[in-house]
Design a protein around this motif. Structure first.
Motif, PDB file in Angstrom:
ATOM      1  N   UNK A 166       1.155  -1.278   0.110  1.00 34.30           N
ATOM      2  CA  UNK A 166      -0.074  -0.196  -0.266  1.00 34.30           C
ATOM      3  C   UNK A 166       0.922   1.509   0.158  1.00 34.30           C
ATOM      4  N   UNK A 167       2.489   1.654   0.567  1.00 35.22           N
ATOM      5  CA  UNK A 167       3.193   2.251   0.888  1.00 35.22           C
ATOM      6  C   UNK A 167       3.396   2.360  -0.650  1.00 35.22           C
ATOM      7  N   UNK A 168       4.022   1.422  -1.468  1.00 35.05           N
ATOM      8  CA  UNK A 168       4.088   1.498  -2.468  1.00 35.05           C
ATOM      9  C   UNK A 168       3.781   1.904  -3.516  1.00 35.05           C
ATOM     10  N   UNK A 169       2.226   1.576  -3.473  1.00 34.04           N
ATOM     11  CA  UNK A 169       1.386   1.862  -4.703  1.00 34.04           C
ATOM     12  C   UNK A 169       0.847   3.360  -4.319  1.00 34.04           C
ATOM     13  N   UNK A 170       0.834   3.797  -3.173  1.00 32.90           N
ATOM     14  CA  UNK A 170       0.172   4.840  -3.236  1.00 32.90           C
ATOM     15  C   UNK A 170       1.634   6.200  -3.228  1.00 32.90           C
ATOM     16  N   UNK A 171       2.694   6.202  -2.676  1.00 30.03           N
ATOM     17  CA  UNK A 171       4.189   7.017  -3.588  1.00 30.03           C
ATOM     18  C   UNK A 171       3.674   7.092  -5.036  1.00 30.03           C
ATOM     19  N   UNK A 172       3.505   5.997  -5.513  1.00 34.70           N
ATOM     20  CA  UNK A 172       4.019   5.622  -7.136  1.00 34.70           C
ATOM     21  C   UNK A 172       2.714   6.727  -7.776  1.00 34.70           C
ATOM     22  N   UNK A 173       1.822   6.106  -7.397  1.00 30.10           N
ATOM     23  CA  UNK A 173       0.450   6.627  -7.659  1.00 30.10           C
ATOM     24  C   UNK A 173       0.443   7.843  -7.310  1.00 30.10           C
ATOM     25  N   UNK A 174       1.605   8.875  -6.149  1.00 27.51           N
ATOM     26  CA  UNK A 174       1.392  10.458  -6.525  1.00 27.51           C
ATOM     27  C   UNK A 174       2.631  11.062  -7.100  1.00 27.51           C
ATOM     28  N   UNK A 175       3.831  10.210  -7.369  1.00 28.42           N
ATOM     29  CA  UNK A 175       4.678  10.148  -8.444  1.00 28.42           C
ATOM     30  C   UNK A 175       3.671  10.527 -10.108  1.00 28.42           C
ATOM     31  N   UNK A 176       2.971   9.275 -10.302  1.00 31.30           N
ATOM     32  CA  UNK A 176       2.576   9.822 -11.778  1.00 31.30           C
ATOM     33  C   UNK A 176       1.390  11.062 -11.764  1.00 31.30           C
ATOM     34  N   UNK A 177       0.663  10.942 -11.355  1.00 28.12           N
ATOM     35  CA  UNK A 177      -0.180  12.090 -10.451  1.00 28.12           C
ATOM     36  C   UNK A 177       0.638  13.842 -10.813  1.00 28.12           C
ATOM     37  N   UNK A 178       1.789  13.649 -10.216  1.00 28.71           N
ATOM     38  CA  UNK A 178       2.663  15.071 -10.183  1.00 28.71           C
ATOM     39  C   UNK A 178       3.227  14.785 -11.971  1.00 28.71           C
ATOM     40  N   UNK A 179       3.870  13.880 -12.160  1.00 28.83           N
ATOM     41  CA  UNK A 179       4.586  13.994 -13.385  1.00 28.83           C
ATOM     42  C   UNK A 179       3.262  13.692 -14.815  1.00 28.83           C
ATOM     43  N   UNK A 180       1.623  14.154 -14.159  1.00 28.55           N
ATOM     44  CA  UNK A 180       0.679  14.140 -15.454  1.00 28.55           C
ATOM     45  C   UNK A 180       0.550  12.919 -16.230  1.00 28.55           C
ATOM     46  N   UNK A 181       0.994  11.735 -15.641  1.00 29.92           N
ATOM     47  CA  UNK A 181       0.421  10.522 -16.879  1.00 29.92           C
ATOM     48  C   UNK A 181      -0.760   9.467 -15.838  1.00 29.92           C
ATOM     49  N   UNK A 182      -1.764  10.048 -16.875  1.00 29.75           N
ATOM     50  CA  UNK A 182      -3.077   9.941 -17.106  1.00 29.75           C
ATOM     51  C   UNK A 182      -3.498   8.685 -16.797  1.00 29.75           C
ATOM     52  N   UNK A 183      -3.035   7.956 -18.311  1.00 30.13           N
ATOM     53  CA  UNK A 183      -3.330   6.738 -18.474  1.00 30.13           C
ATOM     54  C   UNK A 183      -2.333   5.469 -17.828  1.00 30.13           C
ATOM     55  N   UNK A 184      -1.124   5.958 -17.522  1.00 29.27           N
ATOM     56  CA  UNK A 184      -0.073   4.982 -16.214  1.00 29.27           C
ATOM     57  C   UNK A 184      -0.473   4.966 -14.683  1.00 29.27           C
TER      58      UNK A 184
END
Length: 229
Positions: A83-101
């Motif tokens: 869950x921790x990894x999932x949240x961290x990667x999700x925040x990173x992808x949101x910050x990078x504006x990667x909606x598909x990923x």
């Protein structure tokens, strides 16, 4: 495999149509393997031979220091860790504006969690008796949640890195992911938290869902690319 740059000039890799079709086939084969394992142990009153073989092997090579090491390894597949990894990667992808990923990432994690709990409730297999007392586990045993979770989250992470990272990381990350996935599964058997057939079923169900999600993401990416000016 295709290498291109996105609208921001960032390098991207994309799977070809043959690989996407292979992923779809993987989903069907891995799903069938999960059901086959379930059928096998339900029709074996004395347990599967592979389960007895793995338990005997663990008993012969068991040692307290290595058991504590494997206890540390198994935390890589704990729900809290994932869950921790999932949240961290999700925040990173949101910050990078990667909606598909981002949607693919969230779908992979949430879908696998639901699938694993559903399968556990359907098959209701009891866990092996734990006589070493190093680690305890609750809930049903089949399929292994740690194994399926590791397969999906580290496999999906390897896929994302392969898509966007430099070549050295695109090669290294899948290798690291594979080592981690295998280590988590081995730890579950060594700690007597699961039968080896539970771990294999966790790998199979996780691989089925992972392949399905990656194929969907790749189709979405191809559609977006074809629509872009």
């Amino acid at each position: 495999m295709e290498l291109f740059a996105d609208s921001n000039g960032r390098p991207r890799r994309q799977l070809g149509i043959r690989t996407v079709l292979a992923l779809a086939l993987t989903t069907m084969v891995a799903g069938a393997a999960t059901l086959l394992l379930a059928w096998a142990w339900r029709n074996s009153p004395d347990g599967l031979q592979i389960d007895r073989w793995a338990a005997a092997l663990v008993g012969q090579g068991w040692s307290a220091p290595f058991a504590h090491f494997m206890q540390a390894v198994t935390h890589l597949g704990d729900p809290a860790t994932l869950a921790g990894i999932g949240a961290a990667v999700a925040v990173f992808l949101l910050w990078r504006r990667e909606p598909v990923f981002l949607l693919g990432w969230l779908g992979a994690l949430a879908g696998n969690a639901w699938l694993n709990l559903t399968l556990k409730d359907i098959f209701m297999r009891l866990r092996p008796s734990n006589d070493i007392g190093v680690s305890t586990a609750l809930g049903y045993s089949f399929p292994s949640g740690h194994s399926s979770g590791a397969m999906v989250i580290y496999g999906m992470l390897a896929y994302l890195v392969w898509c966007v990272a430099a070549r050295r990381w695109a090669v290294a990350m899948p290798v690291l992911a594979l080592i981690t996935i295998l280590a988590v599964g081995a730890s579950r058997v060594y700690l007597q938290a699961h039968f080896i057939s539970d771990v294999l079923a966790g790998y199979a169900s996780g691989a089925a869902w992972l392949a399905l999600v990656v194929a969907a993401v790749e189709i979405w990416r191809a559609t977006q690319k074809s629509l872009s000016p």
